[in-house]
Design a protein around this motif. Structure first.
Motif, PDB file in Angstrom:
ATOM      1  N   PHE A 270     -14.624  58.994 -10.858  1.00  0.00           N
ATOM      2  CA  PHE A 270     -13.228  59.288 -11.167  1.00  0.00           C
ATOM      3  C   PHE A 270     -12.474  59.723  -9.912  1.00  0.00           C
ATOM      4  O   PHE A 270     -12.966  60.545  -9.136  1.00  0.00           O
ATOM      5  CB  PHE A 270     -13.147  60.420 -12.201  1.00  0.00           C
ATOM      6  N   SER A 271     -11.275  59.175  -9.747  1.00  0.00           N
ATOM      7  CA  SER A 271     -10.420  59.608  -8.638  1.00  0.00           C
ATOM      8  C   SER A 271      -8.991  59.766  -9.124  1.00  0.00           C
ATOM      9  O   SER A 271      -8.592  59.216 -10.148  1.00  0.00           O
ATOM     10  CB  SER A 271     -10.480  58.609  -7.477  1.00  0.00           C
ATOM     11  N   ILE A 272      -8.225  60.521  -8.350  1.00  0.00           N
ATOM     12  CA  ILE A 272      -6.838  60.803  -8.694  1.00  0.00           C
ATOM     13  C   ILE A 272      -5.948  60.395  -7.531  1.00  0.00           C
ATOM     14  O   ILE A 272      -6.297  60.581  -6.364  1.00  0.00           O
ATOM     15  CB  ILE A 272      -6.645  62.303  -9.024  1.00  0.00           C
ATOM     16  N   GLY A 273      -4.785  59.811  -7.851  1.00  0.00           N
ATOM     17  CA  GLY A 273      -3.817  59.434  -6.834  1.00  0.00           C
ATOM     18  C   GLY A 273      -2.415  59.805  -7.276  1.00  0.00           C
ATOM     19  O   GLY A 273      -2.190  60.209  -8.420  1.00  0.00           O
ATOM     20  N   PHE A 274      -1.468  59.685  -6.367  1.00  0.00           N
ATOM     21  CA  PHE A 274      -0.075  60.042  -6.643  1.00  0.00           C
ATOM     22  C   PHE A 274       0.796  58.790  -6.677  1.00  0.00           C
ATOM     23  O   PHE A 274       0.893  58.069  -5.676  1.00  0.00           O
ATOM     24  CB  PHE A 274       0.431  61.021  -5.591  1.00  0.00           C
ATOM     25  N   LYS A 275       1.417  58.530  -7.800  1.00  0.00           N
ATOM     26  CA  LYS A 275       2.266  57.341  -7.947  1.00  0.00           C
ATOM     27  C   LYS A 275       3.424  57.337  -6.966  1.00  0.00           C
ATOM     28  O   LYS A 275       3.781  56.301  -6.408  1.00  0.00           O
ATOM     29  CB  LYS A 275       2.843  57.289  -9.373  1.00  0.00           C
ATOM     30  N   ASN A 296     -18.869  52.573 -12.315  1.00  0.00           N
ATOM     31  CA  ASN A 296     -17.805  52.237 -13.260  1.00  0.00           C
ATOM     32  C   ASN A 296     -16.636  53.177 -12.972  1.00  0.00           C
ATOM     33  O   ASN A 296     -16.605  54.302 -13.468  1.00  0.00           O
ATOM     34  CB  ASN A 296     -18.316  52.401 -14.691  1.00  0.00           C
ATOM     35  N   HIS A 297     -15.690  52.692 -12.170  1.00  0.00           N
ATOM     36  CA  HIS A 297     -14.697  53.598 -11.607  1.00  0.00           C
ATOM     37  C   HIS A 297     -13.424  53.683 -12.448  1.00  0.00           C
ATOM     38  O   HIS A 297     -12.953  52.693 -13.009  1.00  0.00           O
ATOM     39  CB  HIS A 297     -14.330  53.159 -10.192  1.00  0.00           C
ATOM     40  N   HIS A 298     -12.854  54.907 -12.466  1.00  0.00           N
ATOM     41  CA  HIS A 298     -11.599  55.180 -13.173  1.00  0.00           C
ATOM     42  C   HIS A 298     -10.625  55.815 -12.186  1.00  0.00           C
ATOM     43  O   HIS A 298     -10.918  56.852 -11.597  1.00  0.00           O
ATOM     44  CB  HIS A 298     -11.826  56.144 -14.342  1.00  0.00           C
ATOM     45  N   THR A 299      -9.478  55.207 -12.003  1.00  0.00           N
ATOM     46  CA  THR A 299      -8.430  55.753 -11.143  1.00  0.00           C
ATOM     47  C   THR A 299      -7.300  56.282 -12.007  1.00  0.00           C
ATOM     48  O   THR A 299      -6.767  55.561 -12.861  1.00  0.00           O
ATOM     49  CB  THR A 299      -7.875  54.679 -10.185  1.00  0.00           C
TER      50      THR A 299
END
Length: 587
Positions: A270-275, A296-299
């Motif tokens: 799991f990763s987090i980004g900024f729109k 199995n990646h989740h952004t």
């Protein structure tokens, strides 16, 4: 992971209504343990427990956990990763009825008392009570991964997993700790109230002596770094619920995820980004690593409006004054991650062990730079202190490094731990005195003893447990820490590069681009938040009676806010700390 709250009377029977009050406080910890609520009481002791079931999901492992003869009681928050090996040693003297690590901890404490604590490999905080001898034992893990707050007076001791759940919580404010929050973004004692603190890492409190003592570090290892961390990851993948990994795209989480994927093919990451803030978004690196290791990646993409909502929610929930703004991003990541798994592994601790922060290289650069030259160069640089753009942040970093070279070497580690200067803080609050953090020749040990337990681990625990998510930290396995601290400094960090030993040991697991990229950190656009979604709260705080009552100069606060709003000077981290403090005073 779990939560608990309790009270022990040193000599007399419990006052009437204590059990009812503990039961009510236990409800405030539901996020730490949504699966079960339990309560135990006798004439001198009462404890409430909330369970998040991870190992042995059967109700027989619910807590408070009692021995077969009902003499001993255990309320426990955490995980013991070597519980299966410990169980084998105890089976000759104890008949087990569950498959849980909780019962192993209980059996070991019954057999060996406080000496058993040194055998534990895990994260933990617990209360162990003997109903016959009327004795209480409280203990906390070696690195402070799990919280344990307490208040103590001549009558007894109240303890809890969160400050809000303490039975005996007075509101007299410790202004020294208020200054620490303004300077560092966190309290050194664990609370801004005078009678509340956290039990120190690697320590236990025994009611028989009413004293707190450290327990020894019994780690002896003859394995190398690769096998130590590989084993640590494997132990932390054991669970009876779904497990995943935080994957930021940085070196630390990438190593943990790569090792985990060898044991669990297609593991969730799991990763987090900024729109809305591309320069703060590193999800492309996380996705590159995920593709490389086959996870199995989740952004998850966080919008500016989302961040505004989260920050308001955070302020509404604050009880302990903790103002590290990156907690907002961890809050969102944990919220989304919990929709898929109950346990997540993270890369926390690696920076403090292996020299991963920019400030570590800055220390080495400052040590080589003449003070007069640094002072002259610093006078030529004008900086607003902003972190909002890459260019502004780079200018801020250079200026701080030059300032570092002009101050005595024995206070440099503490200086780098400050987010806001003494001059800024003293404008707001003249009473009280900020803690002078003890200098360390080994600045990594300073971070391990100060920054990790008071900042980084607090952030991860509070934000993840807000969403009933357990986060495990393989880098803080005792074997890994022992090996890391034995590696010479020049094999970990240089003036040009950090985490040298990590890259050398684990580099073959990852794409070359991940090894070559520089660390950015988990920044949020705090300045823009204060001028946008939090503007009304910021202005309202400038007239706060709660702050005025403890000695804040509201006239200076209004001027600081005005300078920030106009763009004259970036005071975002100072103002955010003030907002958090005011929320903690009210909540």
């Amino acid at each position: 992971m779990c939560g608990f709250t309790g009270y022990f009377s040193f000599s007399s029977a419990l006052n009437k209504g204590v059990s009812e009050r503990i039961a009510q406080l236990n409800k405030t910890l539901v996020h730490r343990g949504p699966d079960h609520a339990g309560l135990f009481e006798d004439d001198r002791f009462c404890v409430g427990h909330r369970r998040l079931a991870i190992i042995d999901l059967d109700e027989r492992s619910n807590q408070p956990f009692l021995s077969p003869d009902k003499r001993y009681v255990l309320a426990y928050n955490g995980e013991i990763y070597n519980y299966k090996a410990l169980r084998e040693d105890l089976e000759s003297s104890f008949t087990f009825s569950t498959e849980s690590d909780t019962e192993v901890l209980l059996a070991g404490l019954i057999n060996e008392g406080s000496s058993f604590i040194s055998k534990l490999n895990g994260c933990f905080a617990f209360a162990f009570y003997d109903t016959q001898k009327k004795e209480l034992l409280l203990a906390r893990d070696p690195f402070g991964i799990k919280p344990l707050y307490f208040t103590k007076d001549d009558n007894g001791i109240a303890f809890a997993s969160e400050e809000r759940a303490l039975l005996d919580r007075h509101q007299e404010i410790n202004l020294d700790e208020v200054k620490n929050v303004l300077s560092y973004t966190y309290s050194i004692r664990g609370s801004i109230t005078k009678n509340t603190q956290q039990l120190a890492p690697r320590s236990f409190f025994a009611s028989s002596s009413q004293s707190t003592n450290s327990y020894p570090n019994n780690v002896t290892t003859d394995i190398d770094l690769f096998n130590a961390l590989d084993g640590a990851v494997e132990r932390r993948l054991v669970a009876d619920v779904p497990v995943g990994c935080f994957l930021s795209g940085g070196l630390d989480s990438s190593i943990v995820s790569a090792l985990a994927s060898k044991k669990h093919p297609n593991i969730n990451t799991f990763s987090i980004g900024f729109k809305d803030r591309p320069h703060l978004d590193e999800t492309s690196f996380a996705e590159e690593v995920a593709k490389h290791i086959g996870s199995n990646h989740h952004t998850f993409k966080l919008s500016f409006d989302d961040l505004g909502d989260i920050s308001k929610s955070y302020l509404n929930q604050v009880d302990t004054a903790f103002a590290d703004s990156s907690a907002l991003a961890v809050y969102f990541l944990s919220q989304e991650c919990r929709k898929h798994v109950t346990v997540a592994l993270s890369g926390d601790g690696a920076d403090e062990l292996f020299g991963g922060y920019r400030k570590h290289r800055a220390m080495l650069l400052a040590n080589k730079m003449p003070s007069a030259l640094a002072k002259a160069m610093n006078s030529l640089i004008k900086s607003s202190g902003s972190r909002e753009t890459e260019a502004a942040d780079k200018k801020r970093q250079v200026k701080k490094m030059l300032e570092l070279a002009t101050i005595p070497s024995e206070i440099r580690a503490g200086y780098l731990a400050q987010w806001n200067s003494d001059e800024e803080v003293n404008r707001l609050l003249t009473a009280g005195r900020r803690s002078e953090l003890a200098a360390q020749a080994d600045f990594l040990r300073f971070d391990q003893q100060i920054v990790l337990p008071n900042d980084m681990l607090v952030k991860v625990d509070r934000m993840s447990m807000r969403h009933s998510l357990e986060v495990r930290v393989p880098f803080l396995d005792p074997n890994v820490v022992a090996i890391a601290n034995a590696i010479p400094m020049d094999q970990k960090v240089s003036r040009k590069e950090g985490k040298i030993a990590l890259k050398k040991t684990f580099g073959h697991l990852l794409p070359a681009s991940i090894l070559e990229r520089s660390k950015k950190g988990f920044e949020v656009p705090l300045s823009s938040l204060l001028n946008g979604p939090l503007a009304a709260i910021m202005q309202r705080t400038s007239t706060s009676e709660s702050l005025a009552a403890i000695g804040f100069d509201l006239k200076e606060l209004k001027q600081i806010i005005a300078d920030h709003t106009s763009g004259k000077q970036d005071h975002a981290h100072l103002i955010w700390a003030v907002l958090v403090l005011e929320a903690a005073l009210k909540n």
